[in-house]
Design a protein around this motif. Sequence first.
Motif, PDB file in Angstrom:
ATOM      1  N   THR A 101       5.445   9.707  13.609  1.00  0.00           N
ATOM      2  CA  THR A 101       5.341   8.840  12.445  1.00  0.00           C
ATOM      3  C   THR A 101       6.747   8.414  12.050  1.00  0.00           C
ATOM      4  O   THR A 101       7.633   9.266  11.906  1.00  0.00           O
ATOM      5  CB  THR A 101       4.692   9.592  11.284  1.00  0.00           C
ATOM      6  OG1 THR A 101       3.526  10.240  11.776  1.00  0.00           O
ATOM      7  CG2 THR A 101       4.295   8.648  10.179  1.00  0.00           C
ATOM      8  N   VAL A 102       6.908   7.106  11.866  1.00  0.00           N
ATOM      9  CA  VAL A 102       8.256   6.632  11.555  1.00  0.00           C
ATOM     10  C   VAL A 102       8.537   6.821  10.070  1.00  0.00           C
ATOM     11  O   VAL A 102       7.649   7.170   9.278  1.00  0.00           O
ATOM     12  CB  VAL A 102       8.423   5.154  11.938  1.00  0.00           C
ATOM     13  CG1 VAL A 102       8.356   4.993  13.432  1.00  0.00           C
ATOM     14  CG2 VAL A 102       7.374   4.316  11.257  1.00  0.00           C
ATOM     15  N   SER A 103       9.785   6.581   9.711  1.00  0.00           N
ATOM     16  CA  SER A 103      10.217   6.732   8.328  1.00  0.00           C
ATOM     17  C   SER A 103       9.413   5.820   7.399  1.00  0.00           C
ATOM     18  O   SER A 103       8.970   4.747   7.785  1.00  0.00           O
ATOM     19  CB  SER A 103      11.706   6.388   8.234  1.00  0.00           C
ATOM     20  OG  SER A 103      12.061   6.116   6.910  1.00  0.00           O
ATOM     21  N   LYS A 104       9.249   6.249   6.158  1.00  0.00           N
ATOM     22  CA  LYS A 104       8.505   5.426   5.200  1.00  0.00           C
ATOM     23  C   LYS A 104       9.210   4.107   4.933  1.00  0.00           C
ATOM     24  O   LYS A 104       8.581   3.118   4.600  1.00  0.00           O
ATOM     25  CB  LYS A 104       8.382   6.197   3.880  1.00  0.00           C
ATOM     26  CG  LYS A 104       7.385   7.320   3.930  1.00  0.00           C
ATOM     27  CD  LYS A 104       7.369   8.039   2.615  1.00  0.00           C
ATOM     28  CE  LYS A 104       6.338   9.163   2.655  1.00  0.00           C
ATOM     29  NZ  LYS A 104       6.339   9.932   1.407  1.00  0.00           N
ATOM     30  N   MET A 133       5.421  -1.279   9.776  1.00  0.00           N
ATOM     31  CA  MET A 133       5.694  -0.011  10.456  1.00  0.00           C
ATOM     32  C   MET A 133       5.552  -0.135  11.964  1.00  0.00           C
ATOM     33  O   MET A 133       5.682   0.836  12.678  1.00  0.00           O
ATOM     34  CB  MET A 133       4.727   1.066   9.963  1.00  0.00           C
ATOM     35  CG  MET A 133       4.671   1.222   8.469  1.00  0.00           C
ATOM     36  SD  MET A 133       6.143   1.992   7.838  1.00  0.00           S
ATOM     37  CE  MET A 133       5.656   3.707   7.866  1.00  0.00           C
ATOM     38  N   SER A 136       5.814  -1.559   5.272  1.00  0.00           N
ATOM     39  CA  SER A 136       6.704  -0.415   5.098  1.00  0.00           C
ATOM     40  C   SER A 136       7.263  -0.419   3.686  1.00  0.00           C
ATOM     41  O   SER A 136       7.219  -1.428   2.986  1.00  0.00           O
ATOM     42  CB  SER A 136       7.821  -0.483   6.136  1.00  0.00           C
ATOM     43  OG  SER A 136       9.062  -0.341   5.544  1.00  0.00           O
ATOM     44  N   GLU A 155       5.760   3.686  -1.451  1.00  0.00           N
ATOM     45  CA  GLU A 155       6.158   4.910  -0.794  1.00  0.00           C
ATOM     46  C   GLU A 155       5.147   6.056  -0.890  1.00  0.00           C
ATOM     47  O   GLU A 155       4.881   6.727   0.109  1.00  0.00           O
ATOM     48  CB  GLU A 155       7.517   5.362  -1.312  1.00  0.00           C
ATOM     49  CG  GLU A 155       8.399   5.867  -0.204  1.00  0.00           C
ATOM     50  CD  GLU A 155       9.836   5.982  -0.657  1.00  0.00           C
ATOM     51  OE1 GLU A 155      10.238   7.100  -0.933  1.00  0.00           O
ATOM     52  OE2 GLU A 155      10.520   4.948  -0.750  1.00  0.00           O
ATOM     53  N   ARG A 181       4.191  11.027   5.729  1.00  0.00           N
ATOM     54  CA  ARG A 181       5.537  11.580   5.909  1.00  0.00           C
ATOM     55  C   ARG A 181       6.031  11.331   7.318  1.00  0.00           C
ATOM     56  O   ARG A 181       5.278  11.378   8.277  1.00  0.00           O
ATOM     57  CB  ARG A 181       5.523  13.086   5.663  1.00  0.00           C
ATOM     58  CG  ARG A 181       5.922  13.504   4.285  1.00  0.00           C
ATOM     59  CD  ARG A 181       5.951  15.001   4.191  1.00  0.00           C
ATOM     60  NE  ARG A 181       7.172  15.573   4.754  1.00  0.00           N
ATOM     61  CZ  ARG A 181       8.279  15.756   4.048  1.00  0.00           C
ATOM     62  NH1 ARG A 181       8.310  15.435   2.777  1.00  0.00           N
ATOM     63  NH2 ARG A 181       9.348  16.264   4.605  1.00  0.00           N
ATOM     64  N   GLN A 182       7.343  11.113   7.401  1.00  0.00           N
ATOM     65  CA  GLN A 182       7.942  10.956   8.726  1.00  0.00           C
ATOM     66  C   GLN A 182       7.879  12.288   9.490  1.00  0.00           C
ATOM     67  O   GLN A 182       8.044  13.355   8.900  1.00  0.00           O
ATOM     68  CB  GLN A 182       9.406  10.550   8.572  1.00  0.00           C
ATOM     69  CG  GLN A 182      10.095  10.347   9.896  1.00  0.00           C
ATOM     70  CD  GLN A 182      11.536   9.953   9.713  1.00  0.00           C
ATOM     71  OE1 GLN A 182      12.073  10.034   8.616  1.00  0.00           O
ATOM     72  NE2 GLN A 182      12.154   9.535  10.787  1.00  0.00           N
ATOM     73  N   THR A 183       7.602  12.203  10.782  1.00  0.00           N
ATOM     74  CA  THR A 183       7.638  13.431  11.601  1.00  0.00           C
ATOM     75  C   THR A 183       8.731  13.289  12.647  1.00  0.00           C
ATOM     76  O   THR A 183       8.974  12.214  13.170  1.00  0.00           O
ATOM     77  CB  THR A 183       6.306  13.665  12.322  1.00  0.00           C
ATOM     78  OG1 THR A 183       5.967  12.473  13.023  1.00  0.00           O
ATOM     79  CG2 THR A 183       5.214  14.027  11.369  1.00  0.00           C
ATOM     80  N   PHE A 194      10.841   2.315   7.063  1.00  0.00           N
ATOM     81  CA  PHE A 194      11.121   1.793   8.386  1.00  0.00           C
ATOM     82  C   PHE A 194      11.268   0.287   8.347  1.00  0.00           C
ATOM     83  O   PHE A 194      10.470  -0.417   7.718  1.00  0.00           O
ATOM     84  CB  PHE A 194       9.951   2.182   9.301  1.00  0.00           C
ATOM     85  CG  PHE A 194      10.199   1.927  10.746  1.00  0.00           C
ATOM     86  CD1 PHE A 194      11.246   2.558  11.403  1.00  0.00           C
ATOM     87  CD2 PHE A 194       9.391   1.070  11.459  1.00  0.00           C
ATOM     88  CE1 PHE A 194      11.459   2.336  12.747  1.00  0.00           C
ATOM     89  CE2 PHE A 194       9.615   0.841  12.805  1.00  0.00           C
ATOM     90  CZ  PHE A 194      10.654   1.476  13.444  1.00  0.00           C
TER      91      PHE A 194
END
Lengths: 361, 168
Positions: free
Chosen positions: B38-41, B113, B141, B149, B154-156, B43
């Motif tokens: 999962t990319v950053s929120k 995203m 995003s 947000e 959550r980013q993994t 992103f």
Amino acid sequence: MALWPFENFWAHFAVFTILIIAFILLMVMVFIWFERRAFGPFQMRWGPNRASPWGALQPVADAIKVLLKEDIVPAVADKWVHFLAPIVGFLPVLLIFAVIPLHNGYGLIPDLNIGILYVVAISALSVVGVFMAGWGSGNKFSLLGGMRVVAQMVSYEVPLVLSILSVVLVAGSLSLNDIVGAQSIPFFVLMPLGFLIFLVAAMAEINRGPFDLLEADSELVAGFHTEYSGMKFAMFYLAEYGHALAMSAIAATLFFGGWKGPGGEYVGILWFLLKIFFVFSLLIWFRTTFPRLRVDQLMSFGWKFLFPLSLINLFIVAGQVILWGEIPWWAIFINFPVAIALIYLWSRLFKLGGGRVEVRA
Amino acid sequence: MKLELSGSGLGLLKGLAITFRHLFRPRITTQYPEQKLTVSKRFRGYELVWDRERCTGCATCAKACPQGNIEIITSMGTENDYVVDKFELDSGRCMFCGLCVESCPYEALFFSMEYELAKYRRGDLVLSRDQMKRGPDSKPSAYARPKLEPGLPRQTLLIEGSKGSKKK
């Protein structure tokens, strides 16, 4: 030779030559796959896993790729030397296997009475191929790389041969089959110091593990085979892993009792393969663990550490052979502490200089 | 007399022990096409998300774009407003600076995203109004849109559920 139908020498020769070549080519591919696959968990990753289950066809894919590549010969190269070098480099690897007994008395010439001498002489020949490659490329860096390989291989030949000599002293024969026959207890238990020296010298001899500074993947282009591509490069690659296979086989024969093992008459070859894989796993473990040596460290380690230790080891083994005739099993309790004490003592006497360069004021 | 052990090869044994322990540690590789992180929120993904309801056609985004990638053509509507006739983004020349998203006064433009939108032809990189339109499938995003947000995952950094992800 009761099991073997080919009493005719030429039939025996033809069948075993083909068998050995097939065995080497197959095992080299298995080794390449096994090493890359084993590096995975050591480095917390998976290793090749795309080509077929467990990436087992990865070496096949690599081989096809390298066969399809353009064969480039530099304009200034010495054409014939450049062409012959990979062959001269690879041939000794094939020749080594002629004398290695795959099973009790089975091999091309398993009872050659100077077997281990032949192995030492032949495996030293591949240095010529390496130097030819360096010279024939017409490139000064390839030449330098080739000369470094020669220096390394010639230096480490000495402790290698001395540690092999200690095995010969105990077994009382140069024939590999007799050496295996003499090992009611595997020799690596009786001569731990000799085994360690052999292993380290063998790693240096086949240019891998921590001694691969001549073709260091992460630092140099390739050393002596910089100017090689396509099939000729594949030959060097084959020779490299073939040499690793040969050294594993020799170590398995000399120190782990070759084809000996429980389980009847017909499983000798399986025990032999198992021992080869065990030795090769050790080599992989060492390669993935130890940092690479510098050239001066390599030379001083070979000449100041391994060479005197192998001489001392030879004297100790010779003394024990004179004293007891055949080394008894309880010599383990003497030889292991002696090996540890000697390594410790020599580590005190031997200093590398720690990489400092002295500048004169 | 005390034995001085440094430099006597014990370090090599320690190293061997460490690499041996590594054999049994979980592997941290993400096997990409099958497993995805999962990319950053916040992103800054490829392909903008454009909210048709909020957009007034002011063209601030087009003015903010340093490359001039955004083409927007509007006409007069019936209720004293603009109707956006054409809204195109040449994403082949986009450098993902985010100035268009930041400058939008009505929060009508978002980053997405998405990151797997490689194309075979350069012409396919020009995104049309319909491709960017915000719908139930689009994944805006939270870059420069902090209100979004809380709703995003959550980013993994490691694959969830794989041996590599340590639960805390």
